[in-house]
Design a protein around this motif. Structure first.
Motif, PDB file in Angstrom:
ATOM      1  N   ILE A 135       0.851  -1.195   0.000  1.00 44.42           N
ATOM      2  CA  ILE A 135       0.000   0.000   0.000  1.00 44.42           C
ATOM      3  C   ILE A 135       0.885   1.243   0.000  1.00 44.42           C
ATOM      4  N   ASP A 136       0.729   2.066  -1.037  1.00 48.01           N
ATOM      5  CA  ASP A 136       1.415   3.354  -1.063  1.00 48.01           C
ATOM      6  C   ASP A 136       0.539   4.350  -0.313  1.00 48.01           C
ATOM      7  N   SER A 137       1.027   4.830   0.825  1.00 45.05           N
ATOM      8  CA  SER A 137       0.187   5.629   1.718  1.00 45.05           C
ATOM      9  C   SER A 137       0.212   7.127   1.393  1.00 45.05           C
ATOM     10  N   HIS A 138       0.801   7.506   0.260  1.00 46.64           N
ATOM     11  CA  HIS A 138       0.875   8.946  -0.035  1.00 46.64           C
ATOM     12  C   HIS A 138       0.983   9.143  -1.557  1.00 46.64           C
ATOM     13  N   VAL A 139      -0.159   9.275  -2.213  1.00 48.78           N
ATOM     14  CA  VAL A 139      -0.201   9.443  -3.675  1.00 48.78           C
ATOM     15  C   VAL A 139      -1.110  10.618  -4.018  1.00 48.78           C
ATOM     16  N   HIS A 140      -0.605  11.517  -4.832  1.00 52.31           N
ATOM     17  CA  HIS A 140      -1.391  12.697  -5.215  1.00 52.31           C
ATOM     18  C   HIS A 140      -2.150  12.464  -6.507  1.00 52.31           C
ATOM     19  N   ALA A 141      -3.486  12.614  -6.439  1.00 48.73           N
ATOM     20  CA  ALA A 141      -4.279  12.746  -7.655  1.00 48.73           C
ATOM     21  C   ALA A 141      -3.977  14.119  -8.244  1.00 48.73           C
ATOM     22  N   GLY A 142      -4.343  14.337  -9.490  1.00 49.10           N
ATOM     23  CA  GLY A 142      -4.174  15.663 -10.084  1.00 49.10           C
ATOM     24  C   GLY A 142      -3.333  15.602 -11.338  1.00 49.10           C
ATOM     25  N   GLU A 143      -3.633  16.518 -12.270  1.00 49.25           N
ATOM     26  CA  GLU A 143      -2.933  16.555 -13.558  1.00 49.25           C
ATOM     27  C   GLU A 143      -2.383  17.953 -13.811  1.00 49.25           C
ATOM     28  N   TYR A 144      -1.275  17.994 -14.522  1.00 51.08           N
ATOM     29  CA  TYR A 144      -0.498  19.232 -14.689  1.00 51.08           C
ATOM     30  C   TYR A 144      -1.340  20.399 -15.197  1.00 51.08           C
ATOM     31  N   HIS A 145      -1.970  20.269 -16.364  1.00 49.14           N
ATOM     32  CA  HIS A 145      -2.718  21.398 -16.917  1.00 49.14           C
ATOM     33  C   HIS A 145      -4.060  21.598 -16.236  1.00 49.14           C
ATOM     34  N   ARG A 146      -4.642  20.504 -15.802  1.00 46.89           N
ATOM     35  CA  ARG A 146      -6.003  20.548 -15.291  1.00 46.89           C
ATOM     36  C   ARG A 146      -6.089  21.146 -13.886  1.00 46.89           C
ATOM     37  N   ALA A 155       1.326  26.679 -13.088  1.00 48.02           N
ATOM     38  CA  ALA A 155       2.687  26.487 -13.604  1.00 48.02           C
ATOM     39  C   ALA A 155       3.716  26.893 -12.546  1.00 48.02           C
ATOM     40  N   GLU A 156       3.410  27.959 -11.793  1.00 44.96           N
ATOM     41  CA  GLU A 156       4.328  28.440 -10.754  1.00 44.96           C
ATOM     42  C   GLU A 156       4.573  27.372  -9.689  1.00 44.96           C
ATOM     43  N   PHE A 157       3.494  26.753  -9.227  1.00 46.03           N
ATOM     44  CA  PHE A 157       3.602  25.715  -8.198  1.00 46.03           C
ATOM     45  C   PHE A 157       4.393  24.520  -8.736  1.00 46.03           C
ATOM     46  N   ALA A 158       4.061  24.082  -9.952  1.00 47.20           N
ATOM     47  CA  ALA A 158       4.745  22.923 -10.541  1.00 47.20           C
ATOM     48  C   ALA A 158       6.238  23.213 -10.731  1.00 47.20           C
ATOM     49  N   LEU A 169      -4.905  11.251  -2.708  1.00 50.21           N
ATOM     50  CA  LEU A 169      -5.133  12.478  -1.947  1.00 50.21           C
ATOM     51  C   LEU A 169      -5.695  13.625  -2.780  1.00 50.21           C
ATOM     52  N   ALA A 170      -6.743  14.254  -2.249  1.00 43.88           N
ATOM     53  CA  ALA A 170      -7.144  15.576  -2.723  1.00 43.88           C
ATOM     54  C   ALA A 170      -6.161  16.591  -2.139  1.00 43.88           C
ATOM     55  N   PHE A 171      -6.205  17.836  -2.616  1.00 44.08           N
ATOM     56  CA  PHE A 171      -5.248  18.842  -2.129  1.00 44.08           C
ATOM     57  C   PHE A 171      -5.904  20.221  -2.228  1.00 44.08           C
ATOM     58  N   GLU A 172      -6.289  20.775  -1.096  1.00 45.47           N
ATOM     59  CA  GLU A 172      -7.026  22.043  -1.076  1.00 45.47           C
ATOM     60  C   GLU A 172      -6.112  23.165  -0.573  1.00 45.47           C
ATOM     61  N   VAL A 173      -5.583  23.945  -1.525  1.00 48.79           N
ATOM     62  CA  VAL A 173      -4.723  25.077  -1.166  1.00 48.79           C
ATOM     63  C   VAL A 173      -5.105  26.306  -1.999  1.00 48.79           C
ATOM     64  N   SER A 174      -6.353  26.356  -2.450  1.00 48.21           N
ATOM     65  CA  SER A 174      -6.729  27.411  -3.411  1.00 48.21           C
ATOM     66  C   SER A 174      -6.638  28.813  -2.807  1.00 48.21           C
ATOM     67  N   ARG A 175      -6.874  28.971  -1.511  1.00 50.17           N
ATOM     68  CA  ARG A 175      -6.832  30.296  -0.886  1.00 50.17           C
ATOM     69  C   ARG A 175      -5.452  30.943  -1.032  1.00 50.17           C
ATOM     70  N   VAL A 176      -4.399  30.138  -1.000  1.00 55.00           N
ATOM     71  CA  VAL A 176      -3.031  30.675  -1.079  1.00 55.00           C
ATOM     72  C   VAL A 176      -2.383  30.393  -2.434  1.00 55.00           C
ATOM     73  N   GLU A 177      -2.473  29.152  -2.912  1.00 58.71           N
ATOM     74  CA  GLU A 177      -1.759  28.747  -4.128  1.00 58.71           C
ATOM     75  C   GLU A 177      -2.588  28.930  -5.402  1.00 58.71           C
ATOM     76  N   GLY A 178      -3.892  29.148  -5.249  1.00 58.69           N
ATOM     77  CA  GLY A 178      -4.723  29.394  -6.425  1.00 58.69           C
ATOM     78  C   GLY A 178      -5.162  28.145  -7.172  1.00 58.69           C
ATOM     79  N   PHE A 179      -5.064  26.979  -6.549  1.00 52.68           N
ATOM     80  CA  PHE A 179      -5.583  25.764  -7.191  1.00 52.68           C
ATOM     81  C   PHE A 179      -5.980  24.753  -6.118  1.00 52.68           C
ATOM     82  N   ALA A 236       6.053  16.846 -15.103  1.00 48.49           N
ATOM     83  CA  ALA A 236       6.018  15.541 -14.431  1.00 48.49           C
ATOM     84  C   ALA A 236       5.138  15.573 -13.183  1.00 48.49           C
ATOM     85  N   LEU A 237       4.726  16.791 -12.755  1.00 45.38           N
ATOM     86  CA  LEU A 237       3.769  16.885 -11.647  1.00 45.38           C
ATOM     87  C   LEU A 237       2.383  16.596 -12.216  1.00 45.38           C
ATOM     88  N   SER A 238       2.125  15.333 -12.470  1.00 49.87           N
ATOM     89  CA  SER A 238       0.882  14.925 -13.107  1.00 49.87           C
ATOM     90  C   SER A 238       0.682  13.445 -12.883  1.00 49.87           C
TER      91      SER A 238
END
Ligand code: ZN
Length: 285
Positions: free
Chosen positions: A3-14, A18-21, A57-67, A34-36
């Motif tokens: 079991i991989d206990s830390h995997v991020h869902a999410g795709e680069y363009h979607r 670009a700044e965060f990636a 994992l979902a990732f909610e940082v829109s207030r600061v990072e904008g996504f 490759a952040l995809s």
């Protein structure tokens, strides 16, 4: 069972900016694109590495990072691949309704954990605004996976990197299972000592286990063994920031080579099995 206990869902363009990636991938030596984790590539990587299941994992940082990577997106991937994923919601306690958002994600979307990113949100994980969220997670019986340690994101607040900030949370929510991500890198020693103080704390090896030299990883695991907390350490990668295939091979190397270990005692077969998935399975019940 791996079991991989830390995997991020999410795709680069979607999902990502670009700044965060750019900032996040610069330290990995791989391009920002490759952040995809496109669904087919993620499943193929799991199959190639022999990974049966992953915490997604979902990732909610829109207030600061904008996504954000929304819980709905994670839930849809989970539904398309029964038995392969355990979906984690993500909420921002700096916004009203965070506890209700978590309740919705668990009750209506079927997510089974909570991922938080306090330093990315410029908040301490011990900030009282999180306490409604923690109480809700405790009541619902879902584990909290919280980012601890360094991040290359320039918007993050470095005052909130330390894993030791979780001590009041561990104390105030004894029924909440808390997983400290990245073993608190680079504060892995304090992280292990904190686990020894609180039985509801766990830690994952993501990034640290993939990118630090093998003897450094062995030394940290030996520390965990001596502190009596090795059975609360979970293998994980932080995919797509690191690959599963290389990390699985790295862990097998650690189990097989006494020369990498300060005391010459590598992971036993039982310890290796627990680390790679047994402990994660136990944690989920
Ligand atoms: Zn992560």
């Amino acid at each position: 069972m791996i079991i991989d206990s830390h995997v991020h869902a999410g795709e680069y363009h979607r999902h990502y900016t670009a700044e965060f990636a750019d900032q996040m991938m610069a330290t990995t030596g791989r391009p920002p694109q490759a952040l995809s984790a496109p669904e087919a590539a993620l499943i193929a990587e799991m199959d190639a590495a022999g990974v049966d299941m992953a915490f997604l994992l979902a990732f909610e940082v829109s207030r600061v990072e904008g996504f954000s990577v929304p819980g709905e997106f994670v839930a849809e991937m989970c539904a398309r691949h029964p038995g392969r994923f355990v979906g984690f919601a993500s909420v921002d306690a700096g916004r009203p309704g965070a506890a209700a958002d978590l309740r919705h994600a668990v009750a209506d979307l079927g997510l089974r954990g909570l991922k938080t990113a306090p330093c990315y949100l410029r908040m301490s994980p011990a900030d009282r605004r999180w306490y409604d969220v923690y109480a809700t997670a405790e009541e619902l019986g879902v584990p909290l996976l919280v980012h601890t340690g360094y991040t290359p994101s320039k918007k993050a607040d470095a005052r909130y990197f330390s894993p030791l900030l979780l001590e009041p949370v561990a104390r105030d929510f004894p029924g909440l299972t808390v997983i400290l991500a990245h073993l608190g890198t680079p504060w892995t020693g304090p992280c292990v000592e904190l686990l020894a103080r609180h039985p509801n704390l766990y830690a994952d090896l993501s990034i640290f286990g993939s990118y630090r030299p093998a003897p450094t990883v062995a030394a940290a695991l030996e520390h965990a063994r001596k502190a009596g907390v090795l059975d609360r350490i979970l293998w994980g990668t932080d995919y797509p920031f690191a690959t599963m295939t290389a990390s699985v091979a790295r862990m097998a190397e650690l189990a097989g080579d006494p020369g990498l270990w300060p005391d010459g005692a590598p992971l036993t077969p039982e310890e290796h099995t627990a680390l790679m998935g047994g402990t994660a399975a136990r944690l989920l019940g």
